[in-house]
Motif scaffolding. Structure first.
Motif, PDB file in Angstrom:
ATOM      1  N   LYS A   1       0.819  -1.217   0.000  1.00 16.23           N
ATOM      2  CA  LYS A   1       0.000   0.000   0.000  1.00 16.23           C
ATOM      3  C   LYS A   1       0.848   1.260   0.000  1.00 16.23           C
ATOM      4  O   LYS A   1       0.556   2.225  -0.722  1.00 16.23           O
ATOM      5  CB  LYS A   1      -0.944  -0.005   1.208  1.00 16.23           C
ATOM      6  CG  LYS A   1      -1.890   1.190   1.226  1.00 16.23           C
ATOM      7  CD  LYS A   1      -2.865   1.112   2.390  1.00 16.23           C
ATOM      8  CE  LYS A   1      -3.804   2.316   2.384  1.00 16.23           C
ATOM      9  NZ  LYS A   1      -4.760   2.256   3.529  1.00 16.23           N
ATOM     10  N   VAL A   2       1.905   1.279   0.810  1.00 21.35           N
ATOM     11  CA  VAL A   2       2.765   2.460   0.878  1.00 21.35           C
ATOM     12  C   VAL A   2       3.449   2.694  -0.473  1.00 21.35           C
ATOM     13  O   VAL A   2       3.497   3.812  -0.981  1.00 21.35           O
ATOM     14  CB  VAL A   2       3.807   2.318   1.997  1.00 21.35           C
ATOM     15  CG1 VAL A   2       4.773   3.501   1.981  1.00 21.35           C
ATOM     16  CG2 VAL A   2       3.115   2.223   3.357  1.00 21.35           C
ATOM     17  N   GLY A   3       3.960   1.617  -1.053  1.00 22.14           N
ATOM     18  CA  GLY A   3       4.591   1.738  -2.359  1.00 22.14           C
ATOM     19  C   GLY A   3       3.608   2.149  -3.436  1.00 22.14           C
ATOM     20  O   GLY A   3       3.927   2.955  -4.313  1.00 22.14           O
ATOM     21  N   ARG A   4       2.397   1.600  -3.365  1.00 23.12           N
ATOM     22  CA  ARG A   4       1.375   1.948  -4.363  1.00 23.12           C
ATOM     23  C   ARG A   4       1.005   3.426  -4.267  1.00 23.12           C
ATOM     24  O   ARG A   4       0.851   4.117  -5.284  1.00 23.12           O
ATOM     25  CB  ARG A   4       0.144   1.074  -4.167  1.00 23.12           C
ATOM     26  CG  ARG A   4      -0.932   1.292  -5.223  1.00 23.12           C
ATOM     27  CD  ARG A   4      -1.939   0.150  -5.232  1.00 23.12           C
ATOM     28  NE  ARG A   4      -2.645  -0.022  -3.980  1.00 23.12           N
ATOM     29  CZ  ARG A   4      -2.441  -1.038  -3.140  1.00 23.12           C
ATOM     30  NH1 ARG A   4      -1.540  -1.950  -3.417  1.00 23.12           N
ATOM     31  NH2 ARG A   4      -3.136  -1.133  -2.021  1.00 23.12           N
ATOM     32  N   ASN A   5       0.856   3.924  -3.052  1.00 25.25           N
ATOM     33  CA  ASN A   5       0.524   5.339  -2.882  1.00 25.25           C
ATOM     34  C   ASN A   5       1.637   6.243  -3.416  1.00 25.25           C
ATOM     35  O   ASN A   5       1.371   7.272  -4.040  1.00 25.25           O
ATOM     36  CB  ASN A   5       0.259   5.648  -1.411  1.00 25.25           C
ATOM     37  CG  ASN A   5      -1.059   5.061  -0.926  1.00 25.25           C
ATOM     38  OD1 ASN A   5      -1.932   4.740  -1.733  1.00 25.25           O
ATOM     39  ND2 ASN A   5      -1.217   4.917   0.371  1.00 25.25           N
TER      40      ASN A   5
END
Length: 388
Positions: free
Chosen positions: A143-147
C-alpha cells in the motif's frame, strides 16, 4: 557495486523486496556498469584525488559520489549515505548518484525515496524503463509503495504513457496490481485516459480474458453497461481519423462507397442519429463492435425511421462468432419503429461476438440514406446476458 549491493541485509518493507527481486541485485549492478561504461569510467579515482577536487570545488557532485562509493566499499555506510545525500541535493541529473540513492532507499525500506529516485532515473535515462518499470509494479503490491507510485503518476511524469502502454513491462503476476493502479488513479485528478486503459484491455482480450477486459473498460471509462455499448452513438465520432480505443466501442471502417455522419435533432442535442449514405457500390464492414454474450438466444433491435435500405439488402446488421466468422444472426425483418433480428450464441466456439453493419452491392433501392437512432440487444427467455 556488485559487492555492495550483494551485502544488502534484511529489507524493512516487503515492497522493496519486490524491487530487488525484479530490478534485481544483479540488475542494479548491471545498470551501474552500463552507466559507468557510458561515462567512459574504467577505474575509480583515488580517494586523495577526490578530496583534492572537493577542496577546489566543494560542490563537485561526481567527487562526492566517488567518495561515497569508496566509503561503501570500506563498510562505512553512514558516511557513504551522508555523502550521497549531499550529492543528491546538488541535482537529480547524475544517474549514478540516483542509482546509489535508490539502493540506500531500498536498504532503509523508504518507498517514497525509492520512487523519487526511480522517477529521476527514468526521466534522465528512458532506456532503463524495461529494467525499472517492472519494479514499480512490484512496489505497488504494498500500500505504501502503491501510494508513492500513484502520487508520481498523478504528476504526469514523461514516462507515464510508456508505463501504461508498454504491456510487455507488466509481469504476468502483477496484472491485478496494474488493474488496482488504474482503478485508484481514477479517483485522482489525473485518471488514466482511454489510450492508457485500452492498451491493457487489449492485452487482456488477446489472452482470452475478454469478459474481464470488457468489464474493466466499462468501469474505468464510466461507460453505461449494456449488451451493446454506446447504443445511441453518443461517443461515436465518424469523422475521427483515430481508431476507437477499444474493440468494445464502435469502430468505423471508412468503406469506399459509404459516408458516415452524425446528425442532431434541433432542440434535442442529446438525440444523435447515425446516418449512413451509400451509393450502392460498397461491399464490406461499415462499422462494428465486439460483444461478450453468454450462450443463449437474443434479439437485436435497430431503431430507424426507414427500413428501405435494410429491406433491400444494401445494408445489413450482422452478428458473427469470434474466433472465426460464423454468422449467427437470422437476417431480420421490419417491425414498428425499426428492424429486428434474432440470433443464438452457441455454447462452443463463440466466446466473442462481432456486431457489425455490412454493406452489400444490390439494386437501386440500396442507394440513399439510412438513419439509425439506436442499436441494442435483449436476451430472450432463458438466456443470460453479457459475460462481464
Amino acid at each position: 557495486m556488485s559487492a555492495t549491493v550483494a551485502s544488502v541485509g534484511v529489507i524493512a518493507r516487503p515492497l522493496l523486496v519486490g524491487v530487488l527481486a525484479l530490478a534485481g541485485l544483479s540488475q542494479l549492478a548491471a545498470i551501474n556498469n552500463d552507466l559507468l561504461a557510458a561515462a567512459g569510467s574504467k577505474h575509480a579515482p583515488a580517494r586523495a584525488d577526490l578530496q583534492a577536487r572537493l577542496a577546489q570545488t566543494p560542490y563537485d557532485q561526481a567527487a562526492l559520489r566517488g567518495l561515497a562509493s569508496a566509503d561503501r566499499q570500506n563498510g562505512n555506510a553512514t558516511s557513504a549515505h551522508a555523502l550521497l545525500t549531499l550529492a543528491g541535493r546538488l541535482g537529480w541529473r547524475d544517474s549514478q548518484t540516483e542509482l546509489m540513492l535508490l539502493e540506500d532507499a531500498v536498504r532503509q525500506g523508504d518507498a517514497n525515496a525509492a520512487m523519487r529516485h526511480i522517477d529521476a532515473l527514468l526521466r534522465r535515462k528512458p532506456d532503463l524503463a524495461p529494467r525499472l518499470m517492472p519494479a514499480l509494479h512490484a512496489m505497488a503490491t504494498d500500500k505504501v509503495g502503491r501510494n508513492a507510485l500513484l502520487v508520481r503518476l498523478e504528476s504526469s511524469p514523461p514516462w507515464r504513457k510508456e508505463f501504461f502502454t508498454r504491456i510487455d513491462f507488466i509481469p504476468a503476476q502483477y496484472q491485478a496490481v496494474h488493474e488496482t493502479l488504474l482503478s485508484e488513479l481514477a479517483k485522482t485528478g489525473k485518471p488514466a485516459g482511454a489510450e492508457e486503459i485500452s492498451s491493457y484491455v487489449a492485452a487482456l482480450a488477446r489472452q482470452g480474458e475478454v469478459g474481464r477486459a470488457r468489464k474493466l473498460w466499462t468501469t474505468l471509462t464510466d461507460t453505461k453497461p449494456g449488451l451493446v455499448l454506446d447504443p445511441e452513438f453518443e461517443r461515436f465520432d465518424p469523422g475521427s481519423s483515430v481508431p476507437a480505443p477499444s474493440p468494445f466501442e464502435w469502430n468505423a471502417s471508412r468503406l469506399p462507397g459509404t459516408e458516415l455522419r452524425i446528425t442532431v435533432e434541433a432542440g434535442t442535442p442529446s438525440s444523435r442519429d447515425l446516418v449512413v449514405d451509400t451509393d450502392g457500390s460498397a461491399h464490406g464492414t461499415v462499422l462494428a463492435q465486439a460483444l461478450v454474450l453468454k450462450p443463449g438466444r437474443y434479439r437485436l433491435f435497430v431503431a430507424t425511421p426507414s427500413t428501405t435500405v435494410l429491406a433491400a439488402g444494401g445494408l445489413k446488421w450482422t452478428v458473427r462468432c469470434l474466433p472465426g466468422s460464423k454468422t449467427i444472426s437470422t437476417g431480420g425483418a421490419a417491425v414498428a419503429l425499426g428492424w429486428q433480428s434474432d440470433f443464438e450464441v452457441p455454447a462452443m466456439g463463440c466466446a466473442v461476438q462481432r456486431l457489425s453493419l455490412e454493406a452489400r452491392r444490390a439494386d437501386a433501392l440500396t442507394v440513399g440514406e439510412a438513419r439509425f437512432e439506436k442499436v441494442w440487444a435483449l436476451p430472450l427467455a432463458g438466456s443470460g446476458g453479457p459475460l462481464s
